[in-house]
Scaffold this active site. Structure first.
Site, PDB file in Angstrom:
ATOM      1  N   GLY A  12     -10.069   0.188   5.100  1.00 35.55           N
ATOM      2  CA  GLY A  12      -8.859   0.364   5.909  1.00 35.55           C
ATOM      3  C   GLY A  12      -7.581   0.218   5.086  1.00 35.55           C
ATOM      4  N   VAL A  14      -5.414  -2.312   4.623  1.00 39.54           N
ATOM      5  CA  VAL A  14      -5.280  -3.500   3.766  1.00 39.54           C
ATOM      6  C   VAL A  14      -6.390  -3.524   2.709  1.00 39.54           C
ATOM      7  CG1 VAL A  14      -5.146  -6.026   3.747  1.00 39.54           C
ATOM      8  CG2 VAL A  14      -4.213  -4.768   5.693  1.00 39.54           C
ATOM      9  N   TYR A 137      -6.379  -8.732  21.841  1.00 40.19           N
ATOM     10  CA  TYR A 137      -6.344  -8.867  20.372  1.00 40.19           C
ATOM     11  C   TYR A 137      -5.900 -10.280  19.983  1.00 40.19           C
ATOM     12  CZ  TYR A 137      -4.567  -7.681  15.622  1.00 40.19           C
ATOM     13  OH  TYR A 137      -4.303  -7.611  14.274  1.00 40.19           O
ATOM     14  N   CYS A 165       2.703 -10.195   8.703  1.00 44.70           N
ATOM     15  CA  CYS A 165       3.563  -9.477   9.650  1.00 44.70           C
ATOM     16  C   CYS A 165       3.083  -8.025   9.705  1.00 44.70           C
ATOM     17  CB  CYS A 165       5.027  -9.588   9.207  1.00 44.70           C
ATOM     18  SG  CYS A 165       5.325  -8.996   7.540  1.00 44.70           S
ATOM     19  N   ASP A 279       8.996  -1.021  24.827  1.00 43.22           N
ATOM     20  CA  ASP A 279       9.525  -1.654  23.616  1.00 43.22           C
ATOM     21  C   ASP A 279       8.551  -2.683  23.044  1.00 43.22           C
ATOM     22  OD1 ASP A 279      11.935  -0.528  22.992  1.00 43.22           O
ATOM     23  OD2 ASP A 279      13.159  -2.012  24.066  1.00 43.22           O
TER      24      ASP A 279
END
Ligand code: NAP
Ligand code: GDP
Length: 323
Positions: A12, A14, A137, A165, A279
């Site tokens: 993936g 990362v 999640y 983050c 948002d």
């Protein structure tokens, strides 16, 4: 003795970045193995056991997860909860069974309580309910920290976790409806410029940013995160989670991000904000003070340069990118 480092989720965003850093570094005392869902379905205990039996890792970086942006989370909270709980339980159980010396698992700054004080830090993970958009999640991820503590208390295991983050970079998932904001906007802007409304001149085209553009986010380039992950594996000796984020001063609005993408693509049309779209969380500003104390000199890649590199990668790898 040679360390055998197994990276779950190694195919993936990362995982590929860690692989690129290791390929450059070529460590002689470590053998790195990067695996994806084709190597084992980690929601399945037997499949997970066969993979551990095949590689017999001494160290594990655990990245594999069902992952997605705001809109994918909002529509699939149950799947995010169940799949990630299964994957995490299987990987940590097998790490225990195979006497793995250290496991570094991955949480996220989006799992913190919705109602909190800012900046958030490592002590606040369990202080209140997460944002309703991604509770599946979030609770699955939070349980990794609980499980790590329980393994440590009962068996003395060194199973720890990091808290990145928002991440972006090459090999991201650009699939509409699934992707996070950066790959999502890269894909949609590319479509706007090159496939949609071919009869229109670019100057007459409009690109719609979802939401108001006001939410704030900290974004880390996957290559920076990869270096920090490798440092945690080798040098960070605590079960307590550690936030891996850019500084608070590097936080940007979604509108600022959109403008950076417009510059990287050299898009000559107009931007608008589609406020009929959600948002999500307004902000999740995280403190990297713990990281800064341990690694004061770490230099993060400049945001606009990292955005340019990612856009360049997408254009050059358009055919093979996940979309
Ligand atoms: P990604 O690009 O979607 O990669 C997910 C990886 O997990 C892939 O290698 C995938 O394998 C593997 N995987 C998924 N389900 C699996 C299963 N059932 N069995 C085996 N492998 C499975 O995600 P990413 O962005 O690199 O995320 C890596 C970690 O970082 C995750 O734990 C995520 O929660 C965390 N994180 C991500 C962000 C972000 O902004 N992206 C932010 C904070 C934390 P295939 O390639 O074979 O499908
Ligand atoms: P989050 O950081 O966990 O909330 O998830 P995302 O990476 O999906 O970011 C969501 C924020 O980006 C929200 O404020 C969205 O309204 C905004 N956004 C703007 N355009 C897009 C887009 O094309 N895709 C996604 N996923 N979010 C977008």
């Amino acid at each position: 003795m040679t360390k055998i480092v197994l990276v779950t989720g190694g195919t993936g965003l990362v995982g590929r970045a860690i692989e690129a850093v290791i390929d450059e570094e070529k460590p002689t005392n470590e053998r790195w193995i990067f695996v994806g869902s084709k190597d084992a379905d980690l929601t399945d205990l037997q499949s997970t056991r066969s993979m551990f039996d095949k590689y017999k890792p001494t160290h594990v970086i655990h990245l594999a997860a069902m992952v997605g942006g705001l809109f994918h989370n909002m529509n699939n909270n149950l799947d995010f909860l169940r799949k990630n709980m299964q994957i995490n339980d299987n990987v940590l159980l097998l790490s225990h069974e195979f006497n793995v010396q250290k496991v570094v698992s991955c949480l996220s700054t989006c799992i913190f309580p919705d109602k909190t004080s800012y900046p958030i830090d490592e002590t606040m993970i369990h202080n209140g309910p997460p944002h309703e958009s991604n509770f599946g999640y979030s609770y699955a991820k939070r349980m990794i920290d609980i499980t790590n503590r329980a393994y440590n208390e009962q068996y003395g295991s060194m199973f720890t976790s990091v808290v990145p983050c928002n991440v972006f970079g090459p090999f991201d998932n650009f699939t509409p409806g699934v992707s996070h904001v950066i790959p999502g906007m890269i894909h949609r802007l590319h479509e706007t410029m090159y496939s949609k409304e071919p009869e229109k001149a670019q100057e007459e085209k409009t690109f719609a940013v979802y939401g108001t553009g006001k939410p704030l986010r900290q974004f880390i380039y996957s290559k920076d995160l990869a270096k920090l992950f490798i440092w945690v594996l080798r040098s960070y000796q605590s079960v307590e989670p550690i936030i891996l984020s850019v500084d608070e001063t590097a936080e940007v609005t979604i509108a600022h991000l959109a403008e950076s993408l417009v510059r990287a693509f050299e898009f000559r049309g107009k931007l608008e904000f589609d406020t009929s779209k959600a948002d999500g969380q307004y902000k999740k500003t995280a403190s990297n003070a713990k990281l800064r104390k341990l690694l004061p000199d770490f230099q993060f890649i400049d945001f606009d340069s990292a955005i340019r590199e990612t856009v360049q990668w997408y254009i050059e790898n358009y055919d093979k990118a996940r979309k």
